[in-house]
Design an enzyme around this catalytic site. Structure first.
Site, PDB file in Angstrom:
ATOM      1  CB  CYS A  53      -0.967  -0.025   1.173  1.00 44.81           C
ATOM      2  SG  CYS A  53      -2.151  -1.369   1.004  1.00 44.81           S
ATOM      3  CG  ASN A  67      -6.527  -1.041   0.624  1.00 43.18           C
ATOM      4  OD1 ASN A  67      -5.857  -0.549  -0.287  1.00 43.18           O
ATOM      5  ND2 ASN A  67      -5.987  -1.503   1.739  1.00 43.18           N
ATOM      6  CG  HIS A  74      -3.214   3.327   1.795  1.00 43.90           C
ATOM      7  ND1 HIS A  74      -3.573   2.855   0.560  1.00 43.90           N
ATOM      8  CD2 HIS A  74      -3.342   2.274   2.651  1.00 43.90           C
ATOM      9  CE1 HIS A  74      -3.896   1.582   0.659  1.00 43.90           C
ATOM     10  NE2 HIS A  74      -3.770   1.200   1.916  1.00 43.90           N
TER      11      HIS A  74
HETATM   12  C1  COA Z   1     -10.290  -5.757   9.050  1.00 49.34           C
HETATM   13  C2  COA Z   1     -10.969  -4.790  10.006  1.00 49.34           C
HETATM   14  C3  COA Z   1     -11.986  -3.949   9.275  1.00 49.34           C
HETATM   15  C4  COA Z   1     -11.696  -5.609  11.049  1.00 49.34           C
HETATM   16  O1  COA Z   1     -12.344  -4.753  11.964  1.00 49.34           O
HETATM   17  P1  COA Z   1     -12.208  -4.998  13.525  1.00 49.34           P
HETATM   18  O2  COA Z   1     -13.045  -3.989  14.163  1.00 49.34           O
HETATM   19  O3  COA Z   1     -10.735  -4.997  13.850  1.00 49.34           O
HETATM   20  O4  COA Z   1     -12.835  -6.407  13.674  1.00 49.34           O
HETATM   21  P2  COA Z   1     -12.189  -7.720  14.297  1.00 49.34           P
HETATM   22  O5  COA Z   1     -11.096  -8.237  13.410  1.00 49.34           O
HETATM   23  O6  COA Z   1     -11.858  -7.434  15.729  1.00 49.34           O
HETATM   24  O7  COA Z   1     -13.402  -8.702  14.223  1.00 49.34           O
HETATM   25  C5  COA Z   1     -14.547  -8.480  15.011  1.00 49.34           C
HETATM   26  C6  COA Z   1     -15.574  -9.514  14.659  1.00 49.34           C
HETATM   27  O8  COA Z   1     -16.110  -9.223  13.376  1.00 49.34           O
HETATM   28  C7  COA Z   1     -16.071 -10.387  12.576  1.00 49.34           C
HETATM   29  N1  COA Z   1     -15.940 -10.012  11.188  1.00 49.34           N
HETATM   30  C8  COA Z   1     -14.817  -9.914  10.430  1.00 49.34           C
HETATM   31  N2  COA Z   1     -15.143  -9.546   9.188  1.00 49.34           N
HETATM   32  C9  COA Z   1     -16.479  -9.401   9.157  1.00 49.34           C
HETATM   33  C10 COA Z   1     -17.383  -9.039   8.146  1.00 49.34           C
HETATM   34  N3  COA Z   1     -17.014  -8.738   6.894  1.00 49.34           N
HETATM   35  N4  COA Z   1     -18.687  -8.975   8.474  1.00 49.34           N
HETATM   36  C11 COA Z   1     -19.124  -9.257   9.708  1.00 49.34           C
HETATM   37  N5  COA Z   1     -18.310  -9.625  10.710  1.00 49.34           N
HETATM   38  C12 COA Z   1     -16.994  -9.679  10.419  1.00 49.34           C
HETATM   39  C13 COA Z   1     -14.892 -11.169  13.092  1.00 49.34           C
HETATM   40  O9  COA Z   1     -14.992 -12.526  12.758  1.00 49.34           O
HETATM   41  C14 COA Z   1     -15.022 -10.937  14.571  1.00 49.34           C
HETATM   42  O10 COA Z   1     -15.973 -11.809  15.066  1.00 49.34           O
HETATM   43  P3  COA Z   1     -15.785 -12.498  16.510  1.00 49.34           P
HETATM   44  O11 COA Z   1     -15.723 -11.340  17.473  1.00 49.34           O
HETATM   45  O12 COA Z   1     -16.980 -13.357  16.639  1.00 49.34           O
HETATM   46  O13 COA Z   1     -14.483 -13.237  16.421  1.00 49.34           O
HETATM   47  C15 COA Z   1      -9.948  -3.884  10.712  1.00 49.34           C
HETATM   48  O14 COA Z   1      -9.181  -4.639  11.610  1.00 49.34           O
HETATM   49  C16 COA Z   1      -9.029  -3.226   9.751  1.00 49.34           C
HETATM   50  O15 COA Z   1      -9.435  -2.414   8.938  1.00 49.34           O
HETATM   51  N6  COA Z   1      -7.730  -3.504   9.871  1.00 49.34           N
HETATM   52  C17 COA Z   1      -6.749  -2.932   8.993  1.00 49.34           C
HETATM   53  C18 COA Z   1      -6.795  -3.655   7.697  1.00 49.34           C
HETATM   54  C19 COA Z   1      -6.070  -2.941   6.641  1.00 49.34           C
HETATM   55  O16 COA Z   1      -6.098  -1.743   6.572  1.00 49.34           O
HETATM   56  N7  COA Z   1      -5.391  -3.677   5.750  1.00 49.34           N
HETATM   57  C20 COA Z   1      -4.707  -3.154   4.679  1.00 49.34           C
HETATM   58  C21 COA Z   1      -3.550  -2.389   5.164  1.00 49.34           C
HETATM   59  S1  COA Z   1      -2.867  -1.426   3.945  1.00 49.34           S
END
Ligand code: COA
Length: 331
Positions: free
Chosen positions: A116, A286, A256
């Site tokens: 990214c 993204n 980004h």
């Molecule tokens: C991926 C992201 C959106 C997840 O959000 P979060 O608030 O951290 O959520 P978590 O990973 O803690 O998951 C919380 C719950 O939601 C669930 N979940 C994950 N994806 C889901 C979706 N698409 N829909 C519904 N629930 C979802 C998980 O399974 C978890 O369930 P559980 O509590 O029963 O285990 C967030 O972590 C994020 O944006 N991270 C950075 C990713 C990124 O930017 N990557 C590229 C970098 S350049």
């Protein structure tokens, strides 16, 4: 003749494939909801290629738009740097394929892999060719077909990404406008937080790597989130303070687009007013190396980026890779 002090962007072109995948579409295929995706990420929809369309195809369209805006033929370009984490193939480099598709000969180019942060890194590499006075026109392209490396049964990753491309032409600046300074950092201790394990020299493609889904994006979302929130602000502060600039001086912040919450947290930390912060993740998701040029285009379309504006670009990506660039907008 005096040597140029800065490289400047003289044209911008972008391209996204026409097919749109909405949050509602995901509701039909994985256990998720429009509400969850929107509140956790800020994404409403993303563009996805049709089968057979590759990173070089998107890169080509963006390049053609940038060349048209500059009013030059591809023959005037001397080098092409393609930022991508989804090359058409491991080799040859996507830059070679773009060069051939542009129908030009006698130029050179290569791919740059920094996930990214790749567009910011490629921008700086292109700028160095201009500053060293070895090149007068460099094409820098960020292009990714993330849909080619996503597991569409993994709701935690497949909803995040989209496909797209953006290209800029870099040329010498006759004055102090253009790219002013940059701050880049890599931190390989984060390699296991966001990666695609299969298909490289460590785990060459095999039936086993495919069965284990090692050819897809693997991510520890929370680890990436925490790192991105901390480092994006930190790298911007370092860059601004080194240049004696306060956040109030910034006219346009183009980060980004990984998660709207990461962007807002960074903007809050820097003390940037919301109207100065460009967010288009709702439309594109993204797109990895393409987010920053796509966001530049959005900023222009919305009348929030004008010639003479002081612009701050920032990114965090897999690696980890971190980048920030300060520039005076020149088109
Ligand atoms: C991926 C992201 C959106 C997840 O959000 P979060 O608030 O951290 O959520 P978590 O990973 O803690 O998951 C919380 C719950 O939601 C669930 N979940 C994950 N994806 C889901 C979706 N698409 N829909 C519904 N629930 C979802 C998980 O399974 C978890 O369930 P559980 O509590 O029963 O285990 C967030 O972590 C994020 O944006 N991270 C950075 C990713 C990124 O930017 N990557 C590229 C970098 S350049």
């Amino acid at each position: 003749m005096s040597q140029c002090r800065r490289a400047k962007i003289t044209a911008l072109g972008t391209y996204v494939p026409p097919r749109v995948l909405t949050n509602q579409d995901f509701e039909k295929t994985v256990e998720t909801s429009d509400e969850w995706i929107l509140t956790r990420t800020g994404i409403r929809e993303r563009h996805i290629v049709e089968k057979g369309v590759a990173t070089s195809d998107l890169a080509l369209e963006a390049a053609k738009c940038a060349l048209a805006e500059r009013g030059i033929g591809a023959g005037e370009i001397e080098a092409i740097v393609v930022a991508t984490v989804t090359p058409d193939m491991l080799f040859p480099s996507t830059a070679c394929l773009v060069q051939h598709k542009l129908g030009v000969k006698g130029i050179w180019g290569f791919d740059l892999s920094a996930a990214c942060s790749a567009f910011l890194y490629a921008l700086q590499v292109g700028a160095q060719f201009i500053l060293s006075d070895t090149h007068k026109k460099v094409l820098v392209i960020g292009s990714d077909v993330m849909s080619s490396i996503l597991d569409y049964t993994d709701r935690a990753t497949c909803i995040l990404f989209g496909d797209g491309a953006g290209a800029v032409v870099l040329e010498p600046s006759e004055d102090d406008n253009g790219i002013i300074d940059f701050q880049h950092e890599v931190d390989g201790s984060g390699a296991c937080s966001l990666y695609m394990p299969g298909g490289g020299s460590l785990h060459p493609s095999s039936q086993e790597t495919v069965e284990k889904k090692m050819h897809f994006v693997h991510q520890d979302g929370q680890a990436v989130f925490k790192y991105a929130v901390r480092k994006m602000g930190e790298v911007c502060e370092t860059l601004l303070s080194r240049n004696g600039i306060s956040a109030q001086d910034i006219d346009c912040f183009i980060p980004h687009q990984a998660n709207q919450r990461i962007i807002r947290a960074t903007a809050d930390r820097l003390g940037l007013k919301p109207e100065k912060v460009i967010i288009n993740i709702d439309r594109y998701g993204n797109t990895t190396a393409a987010t920053i040029p796509l966001a530049m285009q959005t900023a222009r379309e919305e009348g929030r980026l004008k010639k003479g504006d002081l612009v701050l670009l920032a990114s965090v990506g897999a690696g980890f890779t971190v980048g920030a660039t300060l520039l005076r907008w020149t088109i």
